[in-house]
Enzyme design. Structure first.
Site, PDB file in Angstrom:
ATOM      1  N   GLY A 100      -0.810  -1.288   6.365  1.00  0.00           N
ATOM      2  CA  GLY A 100      -0.255  -2.198   7.380  1.00  0.00           C
ATOM      3  C   GLY A 100      -1.382  -3.155   8.090  1.00  0.00           C
ATOM      4  O   GLY A 100      -2.481  -3.236   7.183  1.00  0.00           O
ATOM      5  N   LYS A 139       6.236  -4.269  -3.980  1.00  0.00           N
ATOM      6  CA  LYS A 139       7.640  -3.981  -4.250  1.00  0.00           C
ATOM      7  C   LYS A 139       8.286  -4.084  -2.581  1.00  0.00           C
ATOM      8  O   LYS A 139       9.434  -4.624  -2.646  1.00  0.00           O
ATOM      9  CB  LYS A 139       8.001  -2.643  -4.493  1.00  0.00           C
ATOM     10  CG  LYS A 139       9.377  -1.969  -4.711  1.00  0.00           C
ATOM     11  CD  LYS A 139      10.029  -3.011  -5.748  1.00  0.00           C
ATOM     12  CE  LYS A 139      11.314  -2.587  -5.678  1.00  0.00           C
ATOM     13  NZ  LYS A 139      12.284  -3.801  -6.536  1.00  0.00           N
ATOM     14  N   CYS A 144       0.775  -1.019   0.038  1.00  0.00           N
ATOM     15  CA  CYS A 144       0.171  -0.119  -0.031  1.00  0.00           C
ATOM     16  C   CYS A 144       1.010   1.280  -0.042  1.00  0.00           C
ATOM     17  O   CYS A 144       2.069   1.124   0.521  1.00  0.00           O
ATOM     18  CB  CYS A 144      -0.895  -0.040   1.064  1.00  0.00           C
ATOM     19  SG  CYS A 144      -1.877  -1.506   1.570  1.00  0.00           S
ATOM     20  N   LYS A 204      12.694 -14.519 -11.258  1.00  0.00           N
ATOM     21  CA  LYS A 204      12.166 -13.498 -12.182  1.00  0.00           C
ATOM     22  C   LYS A 204      11.245 -13.794 -13.219  1.00  0.00           C
ATOM     23  O   LYS A 204      10.324 -13.180 -13.571  1.00  0.00           O
ATOM     24  CB  LYS A 204      13.530 -12.916 -13.066  1.00  0.00           C
ATOM     25  CG  LYS A 204      14.374 -12.176 -12.333  1.00  0.00           C
ATOM     26  CD  LYS A 204      13.970 -10.737 -11.863  1.00  0.00           C
ATOM     27  CE  LYS A 204      13.421 -10.714 -10.530  1.00  0.00           C
ATOM     28  NZ  LYS A 204      14.215 -11.084  -9.272  1.00  0.00           N
ATOM     29  N   GLU A 248      17.335 -17.358  -8.883  1.00  0.00           N
ATOM     30  CA  GLU A 248      16.860 -16.096  -9.080  1.00  0.00           C
ATOM     31  C   GLU A 248      16.415 -16.094 -10.697  1.00  0.00           C
ATOM     32  O   GLU A 248      15.398 -15.185 -10.872  1.00  0.00           O
ATOM     33  CB  GLU A 248      18.161 -15.103  -8.994  1.00  0.00           C
ATOM     34  CG  GLU A 248      18.033 -13.873  -9.467  1.00  0.00           C
ATOM     35  CD  GLU A 248      16.677 -12.944  -8.629  1.00  0.00           C
ATOM     36  OE1 GLU A 248      16.159 -13.899  -7.505  1.00  0.00           O
ATOM     37  OE2 GLU A 248      16.483 -11.867  -8.869  1.00  0.00           O
ATOM     38  N   GLU A 266       7.566 -14.318 -11.676  1.00  0.00           N
ATOM     39  CA  GLU A 266       7.140 -13.081 -10.977  1.00  0.00           C
ATOM     40  C   GLU A 266       6.561 -12.216 -12.341  1.00  0.00           C
ATOM     41  O   GLU A 266       5.415 -11.827 -12.093  1.00  0.00           O
ATOM     42  CB  GLU A 266       8.191 -12.156 -10.669  1.00  0.00           C
ATOM     43  CG  GLU A 266       8.912 -12.324  -9.256  1.00  0.00           C
ATOM     44  CD  GLU A 266       9.823 -11.593  -8.567  1.00  0.00           C
ATOM     45  OE1 GLU A 266      10.658 -11.520  -9.298  1.00  0.00           O
ATOM     46  OE2 GLU A 266       9.279 -10.835  -7.829  1.00  0.00           O
ATOM     47  N   HIS A 326      17.094 -36.368  -9.095  1.00  0.00           N
ATOM     48  CA  HIS A 326      16.564 -36.739  -8.021  1.00  0.00           C
ATOM     49  C   HIS A 326      14.959 -36.384  -8.173  1.00  0.00           C
ATOM     50  O   HIS A 326      14.356 -36.166  -6.678  1.00  0.00           O
ATOM     51  CB  HIS A 326      17.119 -36.305  -6.705  1.00  0.00           C
ATOM     52  CG  HIS A 326      18.505 -36.878  -6.409  1.00  0.00           C
ATOM     53  ND1 HIS A 326      18.781 -37.998  -6.325  1.00  0.00           N
ATOM     54  CD2 HIS A 326      19.681 -36.213  -6.819  1.00  0.00           C
ATOM     55  CE1 HIS A 326      20.193 -38.294  -6.403  1.00  0.00           C
ATOM     56  NE2 HIS A 326      20.644 -37.081  -6.609  1.00  0.00           N
ATOM     57  N   ARG A 375       5.047  -0.036  -6.113  1.00  0.00           N
ATOM     58  CA  ARG A 375       4.992  -0.789  -4.894  1.00  0.00           C
ATOM     59  C   ARG A 375       4.047  -1.954  -4.953  1.00  0.00           C
ATOM     60  O   ARG A 375       4.082  -2.995  -4.162  1.00  0.00           O
ATOM     61  CB  ARG A 375       4.558   0.235  -3.709  1.00  0.00           C
ATOM     62  CG  ARG A 375       5.617   1.070  -3.420  1.00  0.00           C
ATOM     63  CD  ARG A 375       4.757   2.300  -2.447  1.00  0.00           C
ATOM     64  NE  ARG A 375       4.654   1.689  -1.094  1.00  0.00           N
ATOM     65  CZ  ARG A 375       5.848   1.302  -0.258  1.00  0.00           C
ATOM     66  NH1 ARG A 375       6.969   1.890  -0.592  1.00  0.00           N
ATOM     67  NH2 ARG A 375       5.524   0.797   0.909  1.00  0.00           N
TER      68      ARG A 375
HETATM   69  C1  F6R Z   1      11.943 -10.312  -6.513  1.00  0.00           C
HETATM   70  C2  F6R Z   1      11.655  -9.378  -5.524  1.00  0.00           C
HETATM   71  C3  F6R Z   1      11.247  -9.720  -3.867  1.00  0.00           C
HETATM   72  C4  F6R Z   1      12.166  -9.086  -2.953  1.00  0.00           C
HETATM   73  C5  F6R Z   1      11.775  -9.508  -1.500  1.00  0.00           C
HETATM   74  C6  F6R Z   1      12.496  -8.934  -0.340  1.00  0.00           C
HETATM   75  O1  F6R Z   1      12.061  -9.839  -7.550  1.00  0.00           O
HETATM   76  O2  F6R Z   1      11.661  -8.150  -5.480  1.00  0.00           O
HETATM   77  O3  F6R Z   1      11.312 -11.221  -3.912  1.00  0.00           O
HETATM   78  O4  F6R Z   1      13.395  -9.256  -3.057  1.00  0.00           O
HETATM   79  O5  F6R Z   1      10.277  -9.022  -1.293  1.00  0.00           O
HETATM   80  O6  F6R Z   1      12.396  -7.518  -0.490  1.00  0.00           O
HETATM   81  P1  F6R Z   1      13.512  -6.636   0.238  1.00  0.00           P
HETATM   82  O7  F6R Z   1      14.685  -6.900  -0.638  1.00  0.00           O
HETATM   83  O8  F6R Z   1      13.020  -5.033  -0.058  1.00  0.00           O
HETATM   84  O9  F6R Z   1      13.530  -7.036   1.653  1.00  0.00           O
END
Ligand code: F6R
Length: 612
Positions: A102, A607, A2, A489, A485, A492, A508, A27
């Site tokens: 929150g 985000k 939010c 990516k 990773e 996501e 396995h 975000r």
């Molecule tokens: C993936 C991504 C999320 C963040 C995770 C942690 O592309 O952005 O997996 O890495 O939410 O976020 P931070 O680094 O802000 O603690």
């Protein structure tokens, strides 16, 4: 997650709020809303599920003309993402309105008590309960600020809030507990926001609220105090980033911009921290805990998502080069499995945003046990950065694309610098080796730019796989986290199911998935695992899987084993993972674009995940 923006001053607040909401879009959100007061003690509200653009198109700007307003982007936690559940939320008398980031954990108890007093509710949200709780106290005190304060005393959970009261239309009241909030100080105008990106084009002068604080905001400024009513004086800070850093600068998406600017972001991470003549690394932010790091029996690195993948890279590097045992933990699991933490442990928290609720909770758990805590954080002044004992900023600059790219490579760079610093001090790495590593580092930005120049090659390959339903990513050693990773990516932003595995582990289980429809991405640079990776490729080929390899520029042998090759410059130093991940970022980006996915704001993602 939010986002909150608010304005009080002489200008029309609506355009400022809409623009602020657009800057908060990155975000992640599913609905948006705004409330404005225009002098007649009537609060006008407009809110709906969907994008800020839809809101902007449909709102009647003549009616919403007023110089005090608050706005919100909502990422649903309690209640579906519907028009009615969008913020702002009114109290029962339509006098008080609130936006909230929150979770109010005891909202059910409060709701039941309010219901006994005759309150009826219009939404499924915890936020409406807080609006009514403020109303409850307002009916008795007729003092808006006091009513907010009394309500917050009863509240358990996390919040960043901003509220308006029709009877006191010259102020906004804000408060914070666990969800970021800042005040932007202008000339005869004041802004509030959950994120500096929302106000940076209006003012660089900001004051961050701490947990347990509230403020009365007027056009003249702010009055800061604790929820317990203790006065607070805090200096105004000056933000150190520029508008250009949060704009697309001609790129189609923020994610593409952020992938392409990694030569710069990486340099910002190491600039001033390594002496290129001697190879010696100094991280000023860690000086105070340096001895504890050197003498630590164990490092625990904890983080979430992409940052957790960076932690895994750190584990490989620190164990190999510094011979310090490292454990990597999901922050979301750490606290709940009664971890054994000793006073001589060093706990490293990695977080781009510095606000991730689980990582913050892990930090507090580590502190409770007396461990040394170190942050590797991007956002300056964020909660994790402020609460750790010591830390190093990655200086990647604002990351707006929801899928983390440049923050990941900068996190890995920070961990590499820590590795070099400790390996040298422990006399495990000779200075002559350091000098060679420093030479490699000098060449790294150029190599990253070479990868970026190849983006059309990667795009061509990506387009061939835009209709794939599954993907497997395989790597060995330090490239195993890179495989994880790459898979993260892809899922996501393109919503294609993808899994990352250690290449040898494939036998396995995942090998059962392989047929002619399964693309398998192998991270196969010429390192000590190369021959083994070739054997794993053969195993997939034998089952007709489609082979995509990340391979070095001079590796002609790999052509014999691959259907498609994504080339990266040769790199034998510990920085190799930084190069290997970038083609994977491009691959997922171009697949997602080809599938018409909303790359910068993928569905359901946020985000910064500020709820547990
Ligand atoms: C993936 C991504 C999320 C963040 C995770 C942690 O592309 O952005 O997996 O890495 O939410 O976020 P931070 O680094 O802000 O603690």
């Amino acid at each position: 997650m939010c986002g909150i923006i608010g304005y009080i001053g002489k200008k029309n607040s609506l355009p400022i709020i809409i623009e602020g909401l657009k800057r908060l879009e990155y975000r992640g959100y599913d609905s948006a809303g705004v409330c404005v007061i225009n002098g007649d003690k009537i609060i006008r509200q407009y809110k709906r599920a969907g994008k800020v653009n839809d809101m902007e198109k449909n709102i009647n700007v003549d009616v919403f003309n007023g110089n005090i307003g608050i706005g919100h982007t909502r990422w649903a936690t309690h209640g579906e993402p519907t028009d009615i559940n969008a913020h702002p939320h009114f109290d029962m008398d339509n006098k008080i309105v609130i936006v909230h980031n929150g979770i109010i954990e005891n909202y059910k108890v409060i709701k039941d008590k309010l219901a006994e007093d005759g309150y009826v509710f219009r939404t499924d949200t915890d936020t409406e309960i807080l609006a009514d709780l403020i109303n409850y106290h307002y009916r008795r005190t007729k003092d808006f600020s006091l009513a907010v304060r009394l309500a917050l005393i009863d509240v358990e959970g996390t919040y960043g809030i901003a509220c308006l009261c029709a009877d006191e239309p010259d102020k906004i009241i804000v408060a914070r507990n666990g969800s970021p909030l800042l005040i932007g100080v202008g000339n005869e105008e004041t802004y509030i926001a959950s994120d500096a990106a929302a106000v940076i084009n209006h003012t660089k002068n900001v004051v961050y609220l701490e947990d347990g604080e509230m403020a009365v905001i007027t056009e003249k400024g702010f009055h800061l105090k604790t929820i317990e009513d203790k006065e607070i004086f805090r200096n105004v800070e000056v933000l150190d980033f520029f508008m250009g850093e949060i704009e697309k600068g001609g790129y189609e998406h923020f994610m593409l911009k952020e992938i392409c600017e990694q030569a710069d972001s990486i340099q910002n991470t190491y600039r001033g921290r390594i002496n290129f003549e001697t190879g010696i690394v100094k991280l000023g932010g860690l000086e105070s805990v340096f001895d504890k790091m050197l003498n630590a029996k164990r490092f625990i690195i904890t983080a979430c998502g992409t940052a957790w993948h960076a932690a895994l890279v750190g584990e490989y590097l620190i164990e190999q080069f510094c011979r310090i045992p490292v454990e990597v933990e999901y922050a979301s699991e750490f606290r709940y499995r009664t971890p054994i933490i000793h006073k001589d442990d060093v706990v490293i928290l990695i977080s781009q945003s510095g606000e991730t609720a689980d990582t913050l909770a892990a930090l507090r758990e580590a502190k409770k046990h007396g461990a040394t805590t170190i942050g590797i954080v991007n956002v300056i002044g964020s909660t994790i950065a402020r609460e750790v004992e010591a830390g190093t900023y990655i200086h990647a600059g604002p990351e707006i694309g929801v899928a983390s790219t440049k923050a990941f490579t900068s996190q890995v760079m920070s961990l590499s610098l820590i590795t070099l610093m400790l390996a040298y001090e422990k006399s495990i790495m000779k200075q002559s080796t350091l000098v060679n590593v420093a030479k490699s580092l000098k060449l790294l930005p150029e190599k990253i730019n070479k990868i970026v120049e190849r983006k059309n090659e990667y795009k061509e390959i990506a387009l061939k796989f835009k209709d794939a339903r599954n993907f497997l990513y395989l790597g060995r050693g330090v490239n195993f986290p890179i495989a994880l990773e790459g898979a993260l990516k892809l899922k996501e932003i393109s919503y294609i199911h993808a899994e990352g595995y250690p290449a040898a582990e494939m036998k396995h289980g995942p090998i059962a998935l392989i047929d002619e429809n399964m693309p398998v991405v192998f991270i196969a640079p010429k390192d000590k695992a190369y021959d083994k990776i070739i054997s794993n490729i053969e195993e997939v080929r034998a089952r007709k899987g489609k082979i995509i390899t990340i391979a070095n520029e001079d590796d002609t042998n790999i052509n014999n084993y691959s259907d498609y090759v994504l080339r990266v410059p040769n790199e034998t130093s510990l920085f190799a993972p930084i190069l290997n991940v970038i083609p994977l970022q491009f691959l997922s980006y171009y697949i997602a674009v080809a599938r018409n996915c909303d790359v910068d704001q993928p569905r359901n993602l946020a985000k910064s995940v500020t709820v547990e």
